[in-house]
Design a protein around this motif. Structure first.
Motif, PDB file in Angstrom:
ATOM      1  N   MET A 225     -22.847  55.646  27.379  1.00 18.05           N
ATOM      2  CA  MET A 225     -22.973  54.208  27.465  1.00 18.05           C
ATOM      3  C   MET A 225     -21.572  53.608  27.546  1.00 18.05           C
ATOM      4  O   MET A 225     -20.659  54.047  26.875  1.00 18.05           O
ATOM      5  CB  MET A 225     -23.738  53.661  26.268  1.00 18.05           C
ATOM      6  CG  MET A 225     -23.772  52.148  26.285  1.00 18.05           C
ATOM      7  SD  MET A 225     -25.104  51.299  25.437  1.00 18.05           S
ATOM      8  CE  MET A 225     -26.546  52.162  25.845  1.00 18.05           C
ATOM      9  N   LEU A 226     -21.450  52.601  28.380  1.00 17.51           N
ATOM     10  CA  LEU A 226     -20.216  51.842  28.511  1.00 17.51           C
ATOM     11  C   LEU A 226     -20.449  50.451  27.952  1.00 17.51           C
ATOM     12  O   LEU A 226     -21.587  50.050  27.724  1.00 17.51           O
ATOM     13  CB  LEU A 226     -19.803  51.747  29.986  1.00 17.51           C
ATOM     14  CG  LEU A 226     -19.569  53.073  30.699  1.00 17.51           C
ATOM     15  CD1 LEU A 226     -19.324  52.834  32.178  1.00 17.51           C
ATOM     16  CD2 LEU A 226     -18.412  53.825  30.078  1.00 17.51           C
ATOM     17  N   TYR A 227     -19.382  49.710  27.767  1.00 21.09           N
ATOM     18  CA  TYR A 227     -19.498  48.353  27.229  1.00 21.09           C
ATOM     19  C   TYR A 227     -18.703  47.381  28.084  1.00 21.09           C
ATOM     20  O   TYR A 227     -17.634  47.708  28.578  1.00 21.09           O
ATOM     21  CB  TYR A 227     -19.004  48.304  25.774  1.00 21.09           C
ATOM     22  CG  TYR A 227     -19.906  49.102  24.875  1.00 21.09           C
ATOM     23  CD1 TYR A 227     -20.996  48.507  24.255  1.00 21.09           C
ATOM     24  CD2 TYR A 227     -19.698  50.453  24.684  1.00 21.09           C
ATOM     25  CE1 TYR A 227     -21.849  49.242  23.458  1.00 21.09           C
ATOM     26  CE2 TYR A 227     -20.556  51.198  23.880  1.00 21.09           C
ATOM     27  CZ  TYR A 227     -21.617  50.590  23.278  1.00 21.09           C
ATOM     28  OH  TYR A 227     -22.472  51.313  22.498  1.00 21.09           O
TER      29      TYR A 227
ATOM     30  N   GLU B  55     -25.857  50.753  30.630  1.00 23.62           N
ATOM     31  CA  GLU B  55     -26.281  52.126  30.901  1.00 23.62           C
ATOM     32  C   GLU B  55     -25.588  52.629  32.162  1.00 23.62           C
ATOM     33  O   GLU B  55     -25.758  52.061  33.239  1.00 23.62           O
ATOM     34  CB  GLU B  55     -27.802  52.198  31.082  1.00 23.62           C
ATOM     35  CG  GLU B  55     -28.585  51.962  29.813  1.00 23.62           C
ATOM     36  CD  GLU B  55     -28.360  53.037  28.772  1.00 23.62           C
ATOM     37  OE1 GLU B  55     -28.116  54.208  29.140  1.00 23.62           O
ATOM     38  OE2 GLU B  55     -28.421  52.691  27.585  1.00 23.62           O
TER      39      GLU B  55
ATOM     40  N   GLU C 226     -21.478  44.083  25.232  1.00 24.35           N
ATOM     41  CA  GLU C 226     -22.845  44.557  25.364  1.00 24.35           C
ATOM     42  C   GLU C 226     -22.848  45.895  26.084  1.00 24.35           C
ATOM     43  O   GLU C 226     -21.963  46.169  26.898  1.00 24.35           O
ATOM     44  CB  GLU C 226     -23.732  43.542  26.088  1.00 24.35           C
ATOM     45  CG  GLU C 226     -23.331  43.244  27.509  1.00 24.35           C
ATOM     46  CD  GLU C 226     -24.135  42.106  28.134  1.00 24.35           C
ATOM     47  OE1 GLU C 226     -25.024  41.546  27.472  1.00 24.35           O
ATOM     48  OE2 GLU C 226     -23.858  41.784  29.289  1.00 24.35           O
ATOM     49  N   GLY C 227     -23.824  46.726  25.742  1.00 28.07           N
ATOM     50  CA  GLY C 227     -23.926  48.047  26.343  1.00 28.07           C
ATOM     51  C   GLY C 227     -24.402  47.995  27.778  1.00 28.07           C
ATOM     52  O   GLY C 227     -25.217  47.155  28.152  1.00 28.07           O
TER      53      GLY C 227
END
Length: 65
Positions: free
Chosen positions: A1-3, A34, A31-32
């Motif tokens: 997961m990236l933010y 996908e 916020e995350g």
């Protein structure tokens, strides 16, 4: 997961701004996202690193959907 920086409704933004004032420090709302990172050959990694240095940003290669 990236933010990444969060997309906020005005009410949420106002709540965060009040908290910033209370604690005396700026806040970043994240916020995350996908995403799966891509595996790149060494020459492409170098290209990304060179671009990051030139642009002053972080670049993340992700797999296409």
């Amino acid at each position: 997961m990236l933010y990444s920086l969060a997309h906020l409704e005005p009410e949420k933004l106002a709540t965060i701004q009040r908290l910033e004032n209370e604690i005396g420090s700026p806040l970043l709302a994240m916020e995350g996202v996908e995403a799966d990172t891509a595996t790149l050959p060494a020459e492409n990694v170098k290209k990304l690193k060179d671009a990051e240095e030139e642009l002053g940003v972080i670049l993340v290669a992700v797999k296409p959907n």
